[in-house]
Design an enzyme around this catalytic site. Structure first.
Site, PDB file in Angstrom:
ATOM      1  N   ASP A   1      -7.930   6.302   3.772  1.00 48.24           N
ATOM      2  CA  ASP A   1      -8.599   5.366   4.761  1.00 48.24           C
ATOM      3  C   ASP A   1      -9.652   5.955   5.425  1.00 48.24           C
ATOM      4  OD1 ASP A   1      -5.280   4.006   4.344  1.00 48.24           O
ATOM      5  OD2 ASP A   1      -4.841   4.929   5.982  1.00 48.24           O
TER       6      ASP A   1
ATOM      7  N   HIS B   1       0.707   4.563   7.627  1.00 48.89           N
ATOM      8  CA  HIS B   1       0.474   5.292   6.049  1.00 48.89           C
ATOM      9  C   HIS B   1       0.613   6.494   6.766  1.00 48.89           C
ATOM     10  CE1 HIS B   1      -2.981   2.396   4.431  1.00 48.89           C
ATOM     11  NE2 HIS B   1      -1.344   2.044   4.613  1.00 48.89           N
TER      12      HIS B   1
ATOM     13  N   SER C   1       1.175  -1.215   0.309  1.00 51.12           N
ATOM     14  CA  SER C   1      -0.436  -0.203   0.050  1.00 51.12           C
ATOM     15  C   SER C   1       0.919   1.557   0.083  1.00 51.12           C
ATOM     16  CB  SER C   1      -1.218   0.331   1.398  1.00 51.12           C
ATOM     17  OG  SER C   1       0.116   0.246   2.266  1.00 51.12           O
TER      18      SER C   1
END
Lengths: 378, 171
Positions: free
Chosen positions: A346, A321, A280
């Site tokens: 997200d 992230h 990701s």
């Protein structure tokens, strides 16, 4: 009676006893089993071995080796408890009134004496390496608490925990005890095992060690004893005349490095590594990489800014992230994150209390073993 | 050889003194140390939480976290409306060789969702015995308080509970 037939008879006796114990006795007479049946079995077997015993091989440096074992064990105990200053302490679950202490010594320590004597007897009548290996395997089985094995292991992660905290140290410990019996006598393994078991029984507190570190500490202890004792044994056997002598102290930096590595992995220091399981965040980092994150203090949390990569908890997962938006809501800061390679942000907003780190460093590829292990377990 | 032996004896003495000093130090400063929970000791003592699972849900209840260590179980429930509830079952096993006695059961609740309540279903009492080889299941239910009249914020509909079970050896 021939040595081999003695070996086989006692081996089979113990094997059948283990089988009956685990299939029938422990389940049905649990308390009586550990308090009476088990100690009595070992006492009877000990007496039989004493009667059957013939002179053991004498080993000249017995006192020196006993001293060495005691020194290493005492060092271990001191370091083990000093680790509590880093990890904190927990209370012992054992009772410390005199009756309970005696009961525990009877259940756990007296048995060690008989077991080690019998192990020594096995070694003294063993004819070849196969016998010695079989003896070690038998004593590993004796040490396994099958009750715990079946009730505690219900998934792959608990299996890993059991393997690294209990089974692996048990294998190392038994291999060492067999070795000590082979080169010296059961007294050597008693001086290794009893002080540690005694500390478990009488100490009111224990360091709150991670299961991995606990297992690692036990393995280090066995490795240190092996290295120092085997060095002396080989020297005394004059086996080193043609081989380059290796100073056992050379192993100390390696072991220290091992301890530091384990401490780093389990998060003792401000910086901690984490393996990346998904793609990701490509191209910043990808699956199989390791990121090193720092645990933020209050000031660092206050200074978090856009595009910082944060490590945070979401349900049962830990995610690393990038912050792409910061919102203030009812006086609370909420961070909106996104994987660099993901098309959308997200869905869950991250609160300050969920943040466990700020990514500082990426190391490519070395996280693959963790990734494979994780895939295997899940 | 004899001199080396003496040196080793001195070293053993010094190490023993160090251990005695540490023990005396502990006794002297025991009250100032922060000591939490009960330790798990290898081999003989093995009382531990072995599983935590969601065994029943009603409405739109969801579980966001459920983790456990040997002595603590933590889980967070997400409930948004009256009628929502979720039941967790914690399994504690005594796989050790001695009977264990429950010294204390400590629940610590965190989170800012005033409408969510936690309750235990027949919790074990203090001093109750968990025999060697026995397994105990403890049920905890999170429910949305039907009498709650405030507004439930979407960012504050989750509440977590950490339950610590301290077992000690039973005489």
């Amino acid at each position: 009676m021939m040595k081999q037939s003695k070996f086989i008879s006692i081996f089979i006796t113990i094997f059948i006893y283990l089988l009956i114990s685990n299939l029938f006795l422990i389940g049905k007479f649990n308390a009586i089993y550990y308090l009476w049946i088990n100690p009595i079995f070992w006492i009877i077997l000990f007496l039989i071995c004493m009667i059957l015993k013939k002179g053991y091989k004498r080993y000249k440096n017995k006192i020196n080796n006993i001293q060495k074992v005691i020194i290493i064990v005492l060092f271990y105990i001191i370091i083990y408890f000093l680790l509590g200053l880093i990890f904190g302490f927990q209370y012992s679950p054992y009772q410390h009134d005199i009756l309970s202490v005696i009961k525990n010594i009877w259940q756990y320590i007296v048995i060690i004496i008989f077991e080690e004597y019998i192990r020594n007897y096995f070694i003294s009548i063993s004819k070849n390496k196969v016998d010695i290996i079989l003896t070690t395997i038998l004593f590993i089985f004796i040490g396994i608490n099958f009750n715990a094995l079946f009730s505690n292991i219900n998934n792959m992660s608990s299996l890993f925990q059991y393997f690294s905290s209990t089974l692996l140290p048990l294998i190392f410990s038994n291999a060492l005890c067999t070795y000590l019996c082979k080169i010296g006598s059961y007294k050597l393994s008693l001086f290794y095992k009893i002080p540690i078991e005694l500390i478990y029984i009488i100490s009111p507190i224990f360091p709150n060690l991670n299961f991995l570190l606990n297992g690692f500490m036990n393995i280090i202890l066995t490795a240190l004893i092996y290295v120092f004792i085997s060095y002396d044994y080989q020297k005394s056997e004059q086996q080193l005349s043609r081989i380059k002598k290796q100073n056992p102290f050379l192993f100390v930096p390696i072991l220290l490095l091992g301890i530091i590595l384990i401490c780093f992995t389990v998060g003792v220091f401000k910086y901690q590594p984490m393996a990346i399981l998904s793609n990701s965040m490509v191209p910043t980092y990808s699956r199989g990489d390791i990121v090193v994150y720092s645990k933020p203090d209050t000031k660092e949390l206050e200074n978090l800014d856009l595009y910082n990569i944060i490590v945070y908890r979401l349900d049962d997962m830990i995610i690393a992230h990038r912050i792409v938006e910061i919102q203030e809501k009812n006086g609370e800061t909420l961070y909106i994150t996104k994987g660099d390679n993901n098309p959308t942000k997200d869905s869950k907003k991250v609160k300050k209390q969920d943040i466990i780190g700020i990514v500082k460093l990426t190391i490519p590829f070395i996280g693959y073993p963790t990734v494979w292990l994780n895939e295997l377990f899940n | 050889m004899g001199r080396k032996r003496d040196q080793r004896n001195i070293l053993i003495g010094v190490l023993l003194i160090a251990i005695v000093v540490m023990s005396v130090g502990y006794a002297a400063f025991a009250t100032t140390f922060t000591i939490g929970g009960t330790a798990t000791i290898p081999n003989s003592w093995d009382v531990a939480i072995t599983n935590i699972s969601v065994t029943n849900t009603t409405g739109n209840a969801t579980s966001t976290t459920s983790t456990y260590t040997a002595t603590t179980a933590t889980f967070a429930a997400n409930l948004t409306a009256p009628g929502d509830s979720i039941e967790y079952t914690i399994t504690v096993a005594n796989a050790g060789t001695t009977d264990a006695k429950l010294q204390q059961l400590v629940p610590v609740i965190t989170g800012d969702a005033p409408a969510i309540n936690f309750s235990f279903v027949n919790p074990p009492q203090a001093n109750s015995i968990l025999k060697s080889g026995e397994v105990l299941t403890l049920k905890v239910v999170a429910t949305f308080n039907s009498k709650f009249e405030g507004i439930v914020s979407p960012d504050a509909n989750s509440k977590a509970i950490t339950i610590t079970l301290d077992y000690v050896q039973s005489n």
